[in-house]
Design a protein around this motif. Structure first.
Motif, PDB file in Angstrom:
ATOM      1  N   ALA A  46       0.839  -1.210   0.000  1.00  0.00           N
ATOM      2  CA  ALA A  46       0.000   0.000   0.000  1.00  0.00           C
ATOM      3  C   ALA A  46       0.873   1.258   0.000  1.00  0.00           C
ATOM      4  O   ALA A  46       0.579   2.233  -0.709  1.00  0.00           O
ATOM      5  CB  ALA A  46      -0.931  -0.010   1.207  1.00  0.00           C
ATOM      6  N   GLU A  47       1.963   1.229   0.760  1.00  0.00           N
ATOM      7  CA  GLU A  47       2.870   2.392   0.806  1.00  0.00           C
ATOM      8  C   GLU A  47       3.521   2.618  -0.567  1.00  0.00           C
ATOM      9  O   GLU A  47       3.620   3.750  -1.047  1.00  0.00           O
ATOM     10  CB  GLU A  47       3.966   2.176   1.858  1.00  0.00           C
ATOM     11  N   LEU A  84       2.409   1.677  -3.453  1.00  0.00           N
ATOM     12  CA  LEU A  84       1.383   2.121  -4.402  1.00  0.00           C
ATOM     13  C   LEU A  84       1.041   3.592  -4.184  1.00  0.00           C
ATOM     14  O   LEU A  84       0.868   4.345  -5.165  1.00  0.00           O
ATOM     15  CB  LEU A  84       0.139   1.234  -4.283  1.00  0.00           C
ATOM     16  N   GLN A  85       0.974   4.024  -2.938  1.00  0.00           N
ATOM     17  CA  GLN A  85       0.699   5.452  -2.669  1.00  0.00           C
ATOM     18  C   GLN A  85       1.753   6.317  -3.347  1.00  0.00           C
ATOM     19  O   GLN A  85       1.440   7.366  -3.916  1.00  0.00           O
ATOM     20  CB  GLN A  85       0.732   5.738  -1.160  1.00  0.00           C
ATOM     21  N   LYS A 135       1.149   9.041  -6.341  1.00  0.00           N
ATOM     22  CA  LYS A 135       1.589  10.432  -6.167  1.00  0.00           C
ATOM     23  C   LYS A 135       2.486  10.837  -7.338  1.00  0.00           C
ATOM     24  O   LYS A 135       2.325  11.915  -7.922  1.00  0.00           O
ATOM     25  CB  LYS A 135       2.353  10.531  -4.842  1.00  0.00           C
ATOM     26  N   ALA A 143      -6.305   7.340  -5.921  1.00  0.00           N
ATOM     27  CA  ALA A 143      -6.493   5.886  -5.886  1.00  0.00           C
ATOM     28  C   ALA A 143      -7.789   5.461  -6.578  1.00  0.00           C
ATOM     29  O   ALA A 143      -7.856   4.384  -7.178  1.00  0.00           O
ATOM     30  CB  ALA A 143      -6.485   5.401  -4.441  1.00  0.00           C
ATOM     31  N   ILE A 165      -4.829  -4.213   0.029  1.00  0.00           N
ATOM     32  CA  ILE A 165      -4.186  -2.998  -0.499  1.00  0.00           C
ATOM     33  C   ILE A 165      -5.267  -2.033  -1.007  1.00  0.00           C
ATOM     34  O   ILE A 165      -5.220  -0.826  -0.751  1.00  0.00           O
ATOM     35  CB  ILE A 165      -3.189  -3.356  -1.627  1.00  0.00           C
ATOM     36  N   GLN A 166      -6.241  -2.586  -1.718  1.00  0.00           N
ATOM     37  CA  GLN A 166      -7.346  -1.761  -2.254  1.00  0.00           C
ATOM     38  C   GLN A 166      -8.001  -0.953  -1.135  1.00  0.00           C
ATOM     39  O   GLN A 166      -8.250   0.248  -1.265  1.00  0.00           O
ATOM     40  CB  GLN A 166      -8.373  -2.693  -2.943  1.00  0.00           C
ATOM     41  N   LYS A 224      -6.710  -0.276   1.885  1.00  0.00           N
ATOM     42  CA  LYS A 224      -5.764   0.652   2.543  1.00  0.00           C
ATOM     43  C   LYS A 224      -5.556   1.932   1.738  1.00  0.00           C
ATOM     44  O   LYS A 224      -5.400   3.009   2.308  1.00  0.00           O
ATOM     45  CB  LYS A 224      -4.419  -0.045   2.774  1.00  0.00           C
ATOM     46  N   VAL A 225      -5.510   1.819   0.398  1.00  0.00           N
ATOM     47  CA  VAL A 225      -5.269   3.041  -0.402  1.00  0.00           C
ATOM     48  C   VAL A 225      -6.577   3.727  -0.784  1.00  0.00           C
ATOM     49  O   VAL A 225      -6.558   4.841  -1.291  1.00  0.00           O
ATOM     50  CB  VAL A 225      -4.413   2.766  -1.677  1.00  0.00           C
TER      51      VAL A 225
END
Ligand code: UT7
Length: 333
Positions: free
Chosen positions: A62-63, A65-66, A70, A76, A100-101, A103-104
Motif C-alpha cells: 500500500a505504501e 502504491l501510494q 503520487k 487511488a 491494499i485496495q 488501505k489506499v
C-alpha cells in the motif's frame, strides 16, 4: 515472433517502500554461523530491510502504491484494478490485493493476487498490460510486495542471509504509440519445484504441529541448482528480447534482472555482453525481496536519472517453479 500488445501500453509511474529496520551482515553473524565476508563474496549483499512483527505484505504494498499514485499525480479511485504480486500474502485469503485496495482507498478497482515466485511481478506486469491493451481497463496498478522474513528460518544460514522485505509498485496505462512494452516472453517448468519451495501450509500438507516442528513452513532451497538455471534462463530470455527485435546489446540502456544474487546478475550480464554499468543493481542494500526486486530497482534507476524517454530497457526474472521471463520496453516518459 514477438509478443505484440494490441495497443501501446507501458509503465507511467513507479513507487517503492522498505521498512525502516536495517539488518547488516554483522547482525546476522551474531544469529547464525556466517560472516560479512562470506555473504558479500557469495551474494553481493551487505544489508537488508526487515519488518517489525505485525507488518504484512499489504502494508508495504500500500505504501509503495501510494508513492506510485503520487508520482503519477492521480488518486487511488482512478485505478481500475490492482494486481498484488506476492509469495507472502498477509493471509491465504482474502487476497492481498483486496487489503491494499482498502488501505489506499481504490474504491473503483477490482483485484487479485498473482504468485509465480520471483517472476510474479513480471508476469503481473504482462497480465496488466494485456488487460489494458484489450481495451477493457484503462489503468492498473501492479504491486510487488513480499515479507520474506515471514517464511525464512532465522536459524538457517543458507537462506536467512539472502532475503529482505520490501515493495515496489507501477502504474500501467496506454502510452504514446511505439513506446511502452515492445515484447515479452514468459516460461514455466514445474520439474524445478523441489529445488525451491515452502513444503507445508498449502492444501497438500496443511499446517500441523509436525510440519511446524519440521520447519516446513520456511523456504527450502537447493542453491546451486537454482543458481545454474537462473543464469542460463535470464541470459537466454534477455537475448531473445534483443534478437527478435533486431537490437544489439549496446542499444540497451538498462538491464533490470531479478536481484537474487550479484554473481547470477553479473554472469547473466556477461553472457549478454553488457557492461555492468548498464545493469540495475540494488542487491547490496536490499537483498532479494522476491516480487519487489524489479519494480524497486527500476524505480531507483529512474530516481537516479539513468533512464529517459525512448531508452530501451530489459527486465529479466527467474524464480521458484521454475518460472522465468523477460520483457523489452521503450521507456514511455
Ligand atoms: O530468488 C529466487 C531464486 N534464488 C536464487 O537465485 C538463489 C540461487 N543460489 C544462490 O544464490 C547460491 O547458490 C547461494 C548464495 C544460495 C549459495 O552460494 P553457493 O556458492 O552456491 O554456496 P553453496 O550452496 O555451494 O555452499 C557452500 C558452502 C556450504 O558449506 P560446505 O557444505 O561446503 O561445508 C554451505 O554450508 O557454504 C556454506 N554456507 C555458508 N557459509 C557461511 C551456506 N550459507 C552460508 C552462510 N555463511 N550464510
Amino acid at each position: 515472433m514477438s509478443r505484440r500488445l494490441a495497443k501501446s501500453v507501458g509503465i507511467t509511474a513507479t513507487g517503492q517502500f522498505y521498512p525502516d529496520r536495517i539488518v547488516t551482515n554483522h547482525d546476522l553473524a551474531k544469529m547464525v554461523d556466517t560472516s560479512d565476508e562470506w555473504i558479500i563474496s557469495r551474494t553481493g549483499i551487505k544489508e537488508r530491510h526487515w519488518v517489525e512483527p505485525g507488518v504484512g505484505s499489504s502494508d508495504l504494498g500500500a505504501e509503495a502504491l501510494q508513492m506510485a499514485l503520487k508520482n503519477r499525480g492521480i488518486a487511488a479511485d482512478e485505478l481500475d484494478a490492482i494486481i498484488a504480486c506476492t509469495v507472502t500474502p498477509d493471509m491465504l485469503f482474502p487476497c492481498t490485493a483486496a487489503l491494499i485496495q482498502h488501505k489506499v482507498g481504490a474504491s473503483k478497482a477490482f483485484g487479485f493476487d498473482l504468485n509465480a515466485a520471483c517472476s510474479s511481478f513480471l508476469f503481473g506486469l504482462s497480465a496488466a498490460a494485456s488487460m489494458v491493451a484489450s481495451g477493457a481497463y484503462k489503468r492498473i496498478a501492479v504491486v510487488g510486495c513480499d515479507v520474506m522474513t515471514s517464511i525464512t528460518d532465522k536459524t538457517d544460514r543458507n537462506t536467512i542471509v539472502l532475503f529482505g522485505d520490501g515493495a515496489g509498485a507501477v502504474i500501467v496505462e496506454e502510452v504514446e504509440e511505439g513506446f511502452g512494452i515492445l515484447d515479452f516472453e514468459q516460461k514455466i517448468d514445474g520439474s524445478g519445484a523441489p529445488y525451491l519451495c515452502m513444503p507445508a501450509g498449502g492444501s497438500l500438507k496443511p499446517a500441523t504441529a509436525a510440519t511446524v516442528a519440521a520447519k516446513e513452513h520456511f523456504i527450502h532451497q537447493q542453491g546451486q541448482e537454482v543458481y545454474k538455471r537462473a543464469v542460463r534462463e535470464m541470459a537466454e530470455v534477455s537475448r531473445l528480447m534483443l534478437d527478435r527485435n533486431a537490437l544489439d546489446p549496446k542499444d540497451l540502456v538498462l538491464f533490470v534482472p531479478h536481484q537474487a544474487n550479484n554473481r547470477i546478475m553479473e554472469a547473466a550480464a556477461k553472457r549478454l555482453e553488457l557492461p555492468l554499468d548498464r545493469m540495475a543493481n540494488n542487491i547490496m542494500y536490499f537483498a532479494n525481496t522476491t516480487s519487489a526486486t524489479i519494480p524497486t530497482a527500476m524505480h531507483q534507476c529512474l530516481e537516479a536519472g539513468r533512464v529517459k524517454k525512448g531508452d530501451h530497457v530489459v527486465f529479466a526474472a527467474f524464480g521458484a517453479g521454475f518460472t522465468w521471463g523477460g520483457m523489452l520496453l521503450k521507456w514511455a516518459y
